[in-house]
Structures are given as C-alpha cells and as structure tokens.
Scaffold this active site. Structure first.
Site, PDB file in Angstrom:
ATOM      1  N   ARG A   1     -17.706  -3.350  17.751  1.00  0.00           N
ATOM      2  CA  ARG A   1     -16.912  -4.550  17.462  1.00  0.00           C
ATOM      3  C   ARG A   1     -15.541  -4.498  18.113  1.00  0.00           C
ATOM      4  O   ARG A   1     -14.770  -3.562  17.915  1.00  0.00           O
ATOM      5  CB  ARG A   1     -16.750  -4.740  15.948  1.00  0.00           C
ATOM      6  CG  ARG A   1     -15.940  -6.002  15.614  1.00  0.00           C
ATOM      7  CD  ARG A   1     -15.977  -6.372  14.148  1.00  0.00           C
ATOM      8  NE  ARG A   1     -17.323  -6.386  13.669  1.00  0.00           N
ATOM      9  CZ  ARG A   1     -17.753  -5.656  12.643  1.00  0.00           C
ATOM     10  NH1 ARG A   1     -16.918  -4.883  12.005  1.00  0.00           N
ATOM     11  NH2 ARG A   1     -19.007  -5.711  12.276  1.00  0.00           N
TER      12      ARG A   1
ATOM     13  N   CYS B   1     -19.500   1.108   8.414  1.00  0.00           N
ATOM     14  CA  CYS B   1     -18.758   0.483   9.503  1.00  0.00           C
ATOM     15  C   CYS B   1     -17.573   1.410   9.711  1.00  0.00           C
ATOM     16  O   CYS B   1     -16.732   1.543   8.817  1.00  0.00           O
ATOM     17  CB  CYS B   1     -18.323  -0.919   9.073  1.00  0.00           C
ATOM     18  SG  CYS B   1     -17.166  -1.689  10.214  1.00  0.00           S
TER      19      CYS B   1
ATOM     20  N   CYS C   1       0.839  -1.211   0.000  1.00  0.00           N
ATOM     21  CA  CYS C   1       0.000   0.000   0.000  1.00  0.00           C
ATOM     22  C   CYS C   1       0.876   1.264   0.000  1.00  0.00           C
ATOM     23  O   CYS C   1       1.849   1.364   0.741  1.00  0.00           O
ATOM     24  CB  CYS C   1      -0.924  -0.011   1.219  1.00  0.00           C
ATOM     25  SG  CYS C   1      -2.050   1.405   1.230  1.00  0.00           S
TER      26      CYS C   1
ATOM     27  N   CYS D   1       0.378   0.618  10.289  1.00  0.00           N
ATOM     28  CA  CYS D   1      -0.066  -0.443   9.386  1.00  0.00           C
ATOM     29  C   CYS D   1       1.056  -1.300   8.795  1.00  0.00           C
ATOM     30  O   CYS D   1       1.953  -0.796   8.107  1.00  0.00           O
ATOM     31  CB  CYS D   1      -0.899   0.148   8.258  1.00  0.00           C
ATOM     32  SG  CYS D   1      -1.598  -1.164   7.222  1.00  0.00           S
TER      33      CYS D   1
ATOM     34  N   CYS E   1       0.154   5.192   6.866  1.00  0.00           N
ATOM     35  CA  CYS E   1      -0.492   5.012   8.179  1.00  0.00           C
ATOM     36  C   CYS E   1       0.520   4.380   9.150  1.00  0.00           C
ATOM     37  O   CYS E   1       1.006   3.268   8.896  1.00  0.00           O
ATOM     38  CB  CYS E   1      -1.733   4.134   8.030  1.00  0.00           C
ATOM     39  SG  CYS E   1      -2.809   4.660   6.671  1.00  0.00           S
TER      40      CYS E   1
ATOM     41  N   CYS F   1     -16.258  -9.930   5.574  1.00  0.00           N
ATOM     42  CA  CYS F   1     -15.648  -8.651   5.208  1.00  0.00           C
ATOM     43  C   CYS F   1     -14.387  -8.868   4.374  1.00  0.00           C
ATOM     44  O   CYS F   1     -13.506  -9.637   4.760  1.00  0.00           O
ATOM     45  CB  CYS F   1     -15.313  -7.868   6.475  1.00  0.00           C
ATOM     46  SG  CYS F   1     -14.624  -6.240   6.113  1.00  0.00           S
TER      47      CYS F   1
ATOM     48  N   CYS G   1     -19.392  -7.094   3.490  1.00  0.00           N
ATOM     49  CA  CYS G   1     -18.712  -5.874   3.927  1.00  0.00           C
ATOM     50  C   CYS G   1     -17.402  -5.798   3.166  1.00  0.00           C
ATOM     51  O   CYS G   1     -16.800  -6.834   2.866  1.00  0.00           O
ATOM     52  CB  CYS G   1     -18.456  -5.937   5.437  1.00  0.00           C
ATOM     53  SG  CYS G   1     -17.528  -4.532   6.072  1.00  0.00           S
TER      54      CYS G   1
HETATM   55  N1  SAM Z   1      -6.710   0.213   3.160  1.00  0.00           N
HETATM   56  C1  SAM Z   1      -8.005   0.366   3.664  1.00  0.00           C
HETATM   57  C2  SAM Z   1      -8.117   1.511   4.638  1.00  0.00           C
HETATM   58  O1  SAM Z   1      -7.114   1.940   5.208  1.00  0.00           O
HETATM   59  O2  SAM Z   1      -9.252   1.979   4.829  1.00  0.00           O
HETATM   60  C3  SAM Z   1      -8.584  -0.881   4.295  1.00  0.00           C
HETATM   61  C4  SAM Z   1      -7.737  -1.770   5.150  1.00  0.00           C
HETATM   62  S1  SAM Z   1      -7.060  -1.056   6.621  1.00  0.00           S
HETATM   63  C5  SAM Z   1      -5.875  -2.249   7.080  1.00  0.00           C
HETATM   64  C6  SAM Z   1      -8.403  -1.207   7.781  1.00  0.00           C
HETATM   65  C7  SAM Z   1      -8.170  -0.770   9.201  1.00  0.00           C
HETATM   66  O3  SAM Z   1      -7.326  -1.679   9.872  1.00  0.00           O
HETATM   67  C8  SAM Z   1      -7.500   0.552   9.457  1.00  0.00           C
HETATM   68  O4  SAM Z   1      -8.352   1.646   9.264  1.00  0.00           O
HETATM   69  C9  SAM Z   1      -7.099   0.412  10.919  1.00  0.00           C
HETATM   70  O5  SAM Z   1      -8.146   0.861  11.756  1.00  0.00           O
HETATM   71  C10 SAM Z   1      -6.930  -1.093  11.096  1.00  0.00           C
HETATM   72  N2  SAM Z   1      -5.528  -1.443  11.393  1.00  0.00           N
HETATM   73  C11 SAM Z   1      -4.512  -1.533  10.508  1.00  0.00           C
HETATM   74  N3  SAM Z   1      -3.361  -1.869  11.138  1.00  0.00           N
HETATM   75  C12 SAM Z   1      -3.654  -1.988  12.447  1.00  0.00           C
HETATM   76  C13 SAM Z   1      -2.876  -2.285  13.614  1.00  0.00           C
HETATM   77  N4  SAM Z   1      -1.565  -2.524  13.545  1.00  0.00           N
HETATM   78  N5  SAM Z   1      -3.502  -2.327  14.807  1.00  0.00           N
HETATM   79  C14 SAM Z   1      -4.840  -2.075  14.891  1.00  0.00           C
HETATM   80  N6  SAM Z   1      -5.614  -1.763  13.829  1.00  0.00           N
HETATM   81  C15 SAM Z   1      -5.034  -1.718  12.619  1.00  0.00           C
HETATM   82  C1  DTB Z   2     -11.143  -2.737  11.313  1.00  0.00           C
HETATM   83  O1  DTB Z   2     -11.467  -1.675  11.902  1.00  0.00           O
HETATM   84  N1  DTB Z   2     -10.354  -3.664  11.813  1.00  0.00           N
HETATM   85  C2  DTB Z   2     -10.129  -4.737  10.861  1.00  0.00           C
HETATM   86  C3  DTB Z   2     -11.142  -4.369   9.758  1.00  0.00           C
HETATM   87  N2  DTB Z   2     -11.587  -3.069  10.123  1.00  0.00           N
HETATM   88  C4  DTB Z   2     -10.760  -4.453   8.351  1.00  0.00           C
HETATM   89  C5  DTB Z   2      -8.705  -4.787  10.398  1.00  0.00           C
HETATM   90  C6  DTB Z   2      -7.738  -4.979  11.502  1.00  0.00           C
HETATM   91  C7  DTB Z   2      -6.386  -5.125  10.879  1.00  0.00           C
HETATM   92  C8  DTB Z   2      -5.318  -5.348  11.899  1.00  0.00           C
HETATM   93  C9  DTB Z   2      -3.982  -5.409  11.287  1.00  0.00           C
HETATM   94  C10 DTB Z   2      -3.759  -6.536  10.330  1.00  0.00           C
HETATM   95  O2  DTB Z   2      -4.185  -7.690  10.581  1.00  0.00           O
HETATM   96  O3  DTB Z   2      -3.077  -6.313   9.313  1.00  0.00           O
HETATM   97 FE1  SF4 Z   3      -2.891   1.240   3.329  1.00  0.00          FE
HETATM   98 FE2  SF4 Z   3      -2.766   0.147   5.734  1.00  0.00          FE
HETATM   99 FE3  SF4 Z   3      -3.293   2.730   5.509  1.00  0.00          FE
HETATM  100 FE4  SF4 Z   3      -5.142   0.907   4.711  1.00  0.00          FE
HETATM  101  S1  SF4 Z   3      -4.402   1.253   6.812  1.00  0.00           S
HETATM  102  S2  SF4 Z   3      -4.486   2.758   3.620  1.00  0.00           S
HETATM  103  S3  SF4 Z   3      -3.769  -0.713   3.966  1.00  0.00           S
HETATM  104  S4  SF4 Z   3      -1.370   1.714   4.907  1.00  0.00           S
END
Ligand code: SAM
Ligand code: DTB
Ligand code: SF4
Length: 347
Positions: free
Chosen positions: A270, A195, A60, A67, A64, A104, A135
């Site tokens: 959730r 959501c 990606c 992430c 963030c 989802c 979802c």
């Molecule tokens: N790329 C899309 C976005 O950012 O909307 C969808 C996938 S993204 C991984 C979905 C959510 O995962 C993020 O908004 C964040 O809330 C959660 N997330 C990602 N990494 C995480 C982490 N290390 N710990 C907790 N939540 C995480």
């Molecule tokens: C959300 O708020 N939590 C889920 C779902 N929406 C997509 C994702 C959590 C991802 C946690 C980090 C990972 O597994 O990469």
């Molecule tokens: Fe990309 Fe992760 Fe940010 Fe979603 S949360 S936009 S997958 S870097």
C-alpha cells in the site's frame, strides 16, 4: 549486474545481503522483476481502495519522532475523545459509496484500555455489517484484546514495525521493537490478518530500508498488507524540527516498493502516507513496481491526502480500476456480503 538468482515464492529466510542486492539492481531491471512478480498474483490494473478514519485523535503519550499525534510535540493537533459508533458508521457508509472496499479505524493510543474495547467492537460490528473489510490500528494489543476484536469481526490489524531494528531507537524510545513483534504475534494468534509496514525517508540508510523489508518478509507469515509510508514532515515533530532529513529520492522510494513486491509477492503493497506530495508520474512508477493499494479520501489521520477527483483522474489516465471485494475476503461471521460495491472512483 549483481546475481541475485531466481526468486522463489513466499520465502521467510531472506538475508540482508540478498535484499541489499535487490536494491542495488539497475532501476529498469528491478522494476521489471517487481512487475513480473505482481502479475503472478494480481491483476496489475486493479488497485485496492482503503479509507482511513481517525476515531480518536491526538494526545498520545508515545514519543514516535515522526508523529503529529504525540502529545509532547507542539504540532497543533487537538486531542479528541473516542468517536461514537453511529458517527463512525456514517463515515463508513460514505466510504463504501465512494468505492472503498476496506475501512480502517485509527486511534492515537499507546494501547487501548480494556474499557475501550466494547466501544471499538461496536464500531467493527457495524462496519462489517455494511459489507466492508474492517481494519483497525489502535497501538499495542494484549492477547485477550486481540481475541475480543477478532470476535467482533475485525479482519485486519495494522501495527507497523516502522523501520529497521537498528534504526528504531533513533526514532522511538517509549516502546521497543519486541513490543511490536509481540502485538503482531497476538494478532496472528487471534486469527486476524496483519497489516504491517513502515516509514521511509526518516534519515535511514538504504541498508536500513532493506533491513525493514527483510524483517517484514521473515515474520512467521508475510503481512497480508504492507503499508509503505513516505515521511510526512509535520512541523513540531522531532523529525521535521531537526531540519536535517532530506526528502527521500523518488527513485529510491520506487525501489523500496519494488523490493517489497518481490520479497512479499502475495501481499497488498500500500502506497500510504506521503502521496499528497508525490507527482502522478511517481505514483504511476509505484503502481508499475507493484504497489496495489492506496488510501482514498482527502485526509489520512491528521495529514492531507490527494483529493478524490485527482485520484479518479489519475486512475482514468492510467486505466486502473478499484479492486472489488471478493466474497472469500469476507469472514464467515459477516451476515451481509455485498459484491456490487458502487464504484464512483472512476465514474
Ligand atoms: N497509535 C497507533 C500506532 O502507533 O500503532 C496507530 C496509529 S499510528 C499514527 C499508525 C502509523 O502511522 C504509524 O505506525 C506510522 O507508520 C504512520 N505515521 C504516523 N505519522 C506519520 C508521518 N508523519 N509520516 C508517515 N507516516 C506516519
Ligand atoms: C499506515 O501505515 N499509514 C496510515 C495507517 N497505517 C493508519 C497512517 C498514516 C498517518 C500519516 C500521518 C497522519 O495523517 O497523522
Ligand atoms: Fe502514538 Fe503516533 Fe506513536 Fe501511534 S505513531 S503510538 S499515535 S505517537
């Protein structure tokens, strides 16, 4: 004890001091209020089971700070192409057989390209035809993209605000808060359910946790689902590498769940990322404070989740049941409605 007064249903005009006053209540009083709000709208013995599948992992371009899927951080996550719809459907069938009522699909995109939409739409149609709620979480959406996903049968779109407006810039710089609000507007305008939640434990203050929840509750419609993620510190991400972010206090996490339940009483709250490192007792407190949905399955997108046997045992010990899918939750465009979802979770 601060006087926060009676709490009417479905307000959209929360001010910061009111939400902070809820956070400041004695723990026992706060949890009691949240548990009462929960009972007004839900059966407290039911927990909704969602399954998550990463249909496109890693690579990606966003930054963030939490992430593991951001290309610029070295987290060991390998980038993959978008999965084939047939493979997604096989996973959806297994999820349904294991008791899931919602499926989802997540993609590590800043936003989908228009050319990705037909393939995602094919996945959505297939999952919906299995009688599951659908979802997706694919990043930012334009209005036409949201319309196309709705036409394919998408019930919910997950797009998080992630944190308070005044902490956001410390965590993400490649898109701003307004971009997220705009995507949520497109999702609502297309007629899909939202959501939307966030992550706690990123080093934000209690006032900023209150600010996140207040912003969610003051949206034009309360999100139908509110995922509360506890930061999973993944080596290689800035939030883990800084090595300065202490794990959020367990009681503060429960307070966050309780305040979400009180100010968004009809939403599914959730318990999302971070459950793998939560004790059974902490999860039980979260259910008591109004959490009524979890992700089920041994993996979230790239990080771990409790194993399914452990969850089944926990449900049994707590006398909790998976929430059944009710017909009214299935959009009219679904041709098959299965009311008899096999529940193996508490078998
Ligand atoms: N790329 C899309 C976005 O950012 O909307 C969808 C996938 S993204 C991984 C979905 C959510 O995962 C993020 O908004 C964040 O809330 C959660 N997330 C990602 N990494 C995480 C982490 N290390 N710990 C907790 N939540 C995480
Ligand atoms: C959300 O708020 N939590 C889920 C779902 N929406 C997509 C994702 C959590 C991802 C946690 C980090 C990972 O597994 O990469
Ligand atoms: Fe990309 Fe992760 Fe940010 Fe979603 S949360 S936009 S997958 S870097």
């Amino acid at each position: 004890m601060p006087d926060v007064g009676p709490v009417p249903v479905l307000r959209h005009d929360w001010n910061q001091s009111e939400v902070e006053a809820l956070f400041a209540l004695p723990f026992t009083e706060l949890v009691q209020r949240a548990a009462s709000a929960h009972r007004e709208h839900f059966d407290p013995a039911e927990v909704q089971i969602s399954t998550l599948l990463s249909v496109k992992t890693g690579g990606c371009p966003e930054d963030c700070g939490y992430c593991p899927q951001a290309q610029r951080y070295h987290t060991g996550v390998e980038a993959t192409k978008l999965m084939d719809a047939d493979d997604v459907l096989e996973r959806a069938r297994a999820a349904k057989a294991a008791g899931a009522s919602r499926f989802c699909m997540g993609a590590a995109w800043r936003s989908p390209k228009d050319r990705d939409i037909p393939k995602v739409a094919e996945m959505i149609r297939g999952v919906k035809a299995l009688g599951l709620e659908t979802c997706a979480t694919l990043g930012m959406l334009s209005a036409p993209q949201a319309d196309a996903l709705k036409s394919a049968g998408l019930d919910y779109y997950n797009h998080n605000l992630d944190t308070a407006p005044d902490f956001y810039g410390d965590v993400i710089t490649t898109r701003d808060y307004q971009d997220r609000l705009d995507t949520l507007t497109h999702v609502r305008d297309a007629g899909m359910k939202t959501c939307c939640g966030g992550i706690v434990g990123m080093g934000e203050s209690r006032a900023q946790r209150a600010g996140l929840l207040r912003t969610l509750a003051n949206l034009p419609a309360h999100p139908d689902s509110v995922p509360i993620n506890r930061l999973v510190q993944v080596a290689g991400t800035p939030l883990a590498e800084k090595n300065t972010v202490a794990e959020l206090d367990a009681f503060e996490f429960v307070r966050t769940i309780a305040v979400a339940r009180i100010i968004m009483p009809k939403s599914m709250v959730r318990l999302s990322a971070g459950r793998e490192t939560m004790s059974d007792e902490l999860q039980a407190l979260c259910f008591l404070a109004g959490a009524n949905s979890i992700f089920h399955g041994e993996k979230l997108l790239t990080t771990g989740n409790p194993d399914v046997d452990h969850d089944a045992k926990l449900f049994e010990r707590l006398g909790l049941r998976p929430m059944q899918l009710v017909e009214s939750n299935i959009d009219a465009c679904s041709d098959t409605v299965h009311a008899d979802i096999t529940v193996q979770l508490v078998a």
